[in-house]
Design a protein around this motif. Structure first.
Motif, short mmCIF file in Angstrom:
data_model
loop_
_atom_site.label_atom_id
_atom_site.label_comp_id
_atom_site.label_asym_id
_atom_site.label_seq_id
_atom_site.Cartn_x
_atom_site.Cartn_y
_atom_site.Cartn_z
N ARG A 229 0.81 -1.22 0.00
CA ARG A 229 0.00 0.00 0.00
C ARG A 229 0.84 1.28 0.00
O ARG A 229 0.32 2.37 -0.06
N TYR A 230 2.14 1.13 0.13
CA TYR A 230 2.99 2.33 0.21
C TYR A 230 3.09 3.02 -1.15
O TYR A 230 2.89 2.41 -2.19
N TRP A 231 3.49 4.27 -1.09
CA TRP A 231 3.82 5.02 -2.32
C TRP A 231 4.87 4.22 -3.08
O TRP A 231 5.80 3.66 -2.46
N CYS A 232 4.73 4.13 -4.39
CA CYS A 232 5.58 3.21 -5.14
C CYS A 232 7.07 3.46 -4.90
O CYS A 232 7.86 2.51 -4.85
N GLN A 505 -4.32 6.32 -3.88
CA GLN A 505 -3.85 6.32 -2.49
C GLN A 505 -4.34 5.02 -1.84
O GLN A 505 -5.53 4.77 -1.80
N ARG A 506 -3.42 4.23 -1.34
CA ARG A 506 -3.80 2.88 -0.91
C ARG A 506 -3.94 2.71 0.60
O ARG A 506 -4.23 1.63 1.08
N SER A 507 -3.66 3.77 1.35
CA SER A 507 -3.88 3.69 2.80
C SER A 507 -4.04 5.11 3.34
O SER A 507 -3.78 6.08 2.62
N GLY A 508 -4.44 5.21 4.61
CA GLY A 508 -4.69 6.54 5.18
C GLY A 508 -3.42 7.30 5.48
O GLY A 508 -2.34 6.71 5.58
N SER A 509 -3.57 8.61 5.71
CA SER A 509 -2.37 9.42 5.94
C SER A 509 -1.78 9.16 7.33
O SER A 509 -0.64 9.53 7.60
N TRP A 510 -2.55 8.48 8.19
CA TRP A 510 -2.02 8.13 9.52
C TRP A 510 -0.75 7.28 9.40
O TRP A 510 0.08 7.26 10.30
N VAL A 525 2.46 7.04 1.57
CA VAL A 525 1.45 6.72 0.56
C VAL A 525 1.44 7.81 -0.51
O VAL A 525 2.02 8.88 -0.34
N ASP A 526 0.75 7.50 -1.61
CA ASP A 526 0.65 8.46 -2.71
C ASP A 526 -0.56 9.36 -2.43
O ASP A 526 -1.70 8.89 -2.46
#
Ligand code: LAN
Length: 723
Positions: A229-232, A505-510, A525-526
């Protein structure tokens, strides 16, 4: 000159020609940003044809001449500017340029070279040494990027690089760097990304870093903190880092490595308890402190490191290396960026061996990252900015309304658009967490192939513009290819209505609470960005207007545009500006926002636009220009540059013209741009203008030509239509 840039379908390779004389080009230590003199002087020598501008030529070109002086000098300046700039275009249609700036990339290449012995050439090494010394600051250190003050990140890594390149400890410049490191407490105060390299090189034991917990990758993907889920960029860097950590790879401990162990710390290497310093970091580097949550998690994963199960670890290693190989194959061994390029290469060296086919394939694509300028040879932030510079160059030239004068250049640029669009998804895209790629445009080359939202959007916009405006355009980019591009854009819109850079965006900004890199922000994340969102909205609007596609996915496009516009409005700051995440800074973000809003029909009388205009006007300097410091990006609040900057001025003036704002401010801005132009049509390189992750700057050399041309072009066109 002995060095030549050879380009092939976007791939840029610097070749050293043994039979030619080598001339050193002077590097101006006053301005640490590269002016890209080596490439430009070569290209100008080969391609430049003088342009004889006299008043009578305007008639021939059917541009009305008014008695009005400013307009006349704007026309002259534009023709001169494009004449110069088109000489920099290469045969495959793109505009090359220096895309370096970060000071933590070359060390990755040099350390990998040292360990795997792939051997840069002597000429390359000579230029790398020159580069590193050129960017050493007066306190003996190096910054995280070429314009930053000294940090431990920059200093420790570049110190090591010079030593590995053969510079002696007795060299005075090395001694100065040594003193800097000692003053700051030793290399254990470098950030985690530097410590990682120290461990690989064998100048720090692996206990010196927090566990990377390689088994994390084996957990179920539905977990909100799963790496898929992280930014690529974050994902693809932590992937090989996890493999290297799982295998605890360390290079050969040569006498030089033993010496380095004595140079990097205050105490004797053998007596240091490195576990104590895992979280130590110099205040010079600290930008995004580790959170308590992360420290707690580290406590568990570090403890797990004492009891891990060998079988499970092997399973993790196998999974990671197969994933690394997939990324290598997907990108033709270029990899998504210069950090994972060398980490992947090291992983492949370890798992497949120095003589393997895979390592050979990696070796073939090292040069894609090297760039030579007057300051020396460096590793770029990407394998180039080919597509991005080309789409902007096209739009700038078209804005002047002089397309008929530059059909050769525009046709060539169209060719580059054609050959760089990605036409297929990557193999096993779901398995490797890759979004669809088909139809997208990358930032650099098709061989690299990671499609990007705004690059795709600009690709669509420019294709349609060229179809409209070049006489007899071959239209090789067919309707179905454009429809796929639109599909890519529609598939990447986030729930908040905005667009991120590469994927959803694959997960929350938390999840930013788990960011282990103390030197970067917002990497986990993106997120949706105003720049990407505006570009995508503009592409959808332009596509919707096309007579060829009157009803293609009409409803979806309408809704996507509305949601995008809402996102842009929502992200306006109280002072009327927008924060730009990918260039300096509020002038950049605000330019994108205004262009998107106006294209979507927002009234220039609306509060949103009026506030944005007020913001821009409040930042204009007495000389008519705008100048923003890169610190705006770091601190997220507008910080003046000592001097007005041509690029910031162009963004501001373009925005004001779109918003039909105060014409005196515009004219003063245009006059400033004209005054700053050199007699050959170029502009001098000023401060660095690109950024990523809040804290690291990157050069966009061609911006100094593209944006002035664009602004001047719009000024001419506006006045031309009005009179
Ligand atoms: C880029 C370059 C292009 C840029 C734009 C397309 C301009 C932007 O609108 C979206 C974000 C994007 C794609 C972008 C993201 C971050 C990148 C990839 C870079 C600035 C180029 C280098 C940087 C990359 C993260 C550098 C490697 C360093 C690490 C921290 C991994």
């Amino acid at each position: 000159m002995a060095w030549r840039l050879i380009c092939d379908r976007g791939q840029q390779v610097w070749k050293y020609l043994k039979n030619e004389n080598s001339t050193e080009i002077y590097f101006d230590k006053q301005n640490l940003n590269s002016a890209d003199k080596v490439y430009r002087e070569n290209a100008i020598q080969l391609n430049y044809k003088p342009l004889n501008i006299d008043e009578s030529q305007y008639d021939k070109l059917k541009i009305p001449i008014f008695n009005e002086q400013l307009l006349s000098s704007a026309v002259k300046s534009t023709l001169n500017a494009i004449n110069y700039y088109r000489s920099l275009q290469v045969e495959d249609g793109h505009w090359p340029g220096d895309y370096a700036g970060p000071m933590f990339l070359l060390p990755g290449a040099i350390i990998t070279d040292y360990i795997t012995k792939f051997d840069f050439t002597e000429e390359e090494k000579y230029q790398m040494i020159k580069y590193l010394f050129n960017h050493q600051l007066s306190d003996g250190g190096w910054g995280t990027h070429i314009e930053s003050r000294s940090t431990m990140f920059g200093t420790v890594l570049n110190y090591i690089s010079l030593r590995l390149l053969g510079i002696s400890f007795n060299d005075q410049r090395i001694k100065n760097a040594y003193k800097f490191i000692q003053r700051e407490g030793g290399a254990m105060y470098a950030p985690s990304w530097a410590k990682f390299w120290l461990c690989v090189l064998g100048v720090m034991p692996w206990e010196g870093v927090n566990s990377l917990f390689p088994e994390l990758w084996l957990l179920p993907q539905w977990l909100p903190f799963h790496p898929s889920r992280y930014w690529c960029h974050c994902r693809m860097v932590y992937l090989p880092m996890s493999y290297i950590y799982a295998e605890k790879i360390v290079g050969e401990i040569s006498p030089l490595i033993k010496q380095l162990r004595n140079e990097l710390y205050i105490d004797k290497y053998e007596y240091i308890d490195f576990t104590k310093y895992r979280n130590s970091i110099s205040p010079l580097d600290l930008y995004s402190p580790q959170t308590i949550l992360l420290k707690m998690l580290n406590f568990f994963t570090n403890s797990y490191e004492h009891i891990y199960n060998r079988q499970l670890r092997n399973k993790a290693s196998e999974f990671l290396i197969s994933y690394i190989e997939a990324e290598d194959e997907h990108t033709n061994y270029i990899d998504i960026g210069p950090v994972n390029k060398f980490l992947n290469m090291l992983s492949v060296w370890h798992s497949k061996g120095r003589q393997s086919k895979q390592f050979e394939l990696h070796l073939n694509r090292v040069n894609d990252y090297l760039w030579l300028s007057e300051d020396g040879m460096k590793i770029q932030g990407y394998n180039g900015s080919q597509l991005w510079d080309t789409v902007f160059s096209i739009q700038a030239i078209l804005e002047t309304g002089l397309a008929h004068l530059y059909t050769n250049s525009l046709n060539l640029a169209y060719y580059y658009l054609d050959i760089s669009q990605v036409l297929e998804d990557v193999k096993d895209n779901i398995k490797y967490n890759r979004h669809i790629s088909k139809g997208g445009w990358p930032f650099s080359t098709r061989d690299h192939g990671w499609p990007i939202t705004d690059c795709t959007a600009e690709g669509i916009k420019t294709t349609l513009l060229l179809h409209e405006q070049i006489f007899n355009c071959p239209r090789r980019i067919t309707s179905d290819r454009l429809e796929y591009a639109i599909h890519f854009i529609l598939s990447t819109q986030n729930k908040d209505g905005g667009w991120a850079s590469y994927e959803l965006q694959r997960s929350g900004s938390w999840i930013e609470w788990l960011n282990p890199a103390e030197v970067f922000k917002n990497i986990m994340v993106d997120y949706s960005y105003v720049e990407c969102t505006s570009a995508c909205v503009q592409a959808l609007l332009k596509f919707r207007l096309e007579i060829h596609f009157p009803n293609h996915r009409r409803k979806e496009i309408d809704i996507a545009i509305d949601r995008g516009i809402k996102f842009i409005k929502k992200s306006q700051r109280k002072d009327g500006s927008w924060y730009g995440s990918w260039a300096v800074c509020f002038t950049y973000g605000t330019w994108f926002a205004i262009e998107g809003l106006i294209a979507a029909g927002e009234s220039t009388e609306s509060n949103t636009i009026k506030k944005a205009v007020e913001f821009l006007l409040s930042k204009q300097n007495f000389d008519g220009g705008w100048g923003e410091s890169y610190l705006s990006c770091v601190y997220k609040s507008y910080i003046d540059h000592k001097q007005s900057q041509v690029i910031n001025t162009a963004w501001a003036v373009l925005s004001l013209m779109s918003a039909k704002a105060d014409s005196i401010a515009i004219r003063k801005g245009i006059q400033f741009i004209i005054n700053k132009q050199c007699s050959n049509g170029d502009w001098n390189q000023q401060s660095i203008s690109g950024v990523f992750n809040g804290n690291c700057m990157i050069s966009y050399t061609n911006y100094r030509n593209i944006f002035p041309i664009w602004a001047l072009g719009r000024f001419i066109k506006n006045n031309y239509i009005q009179q």
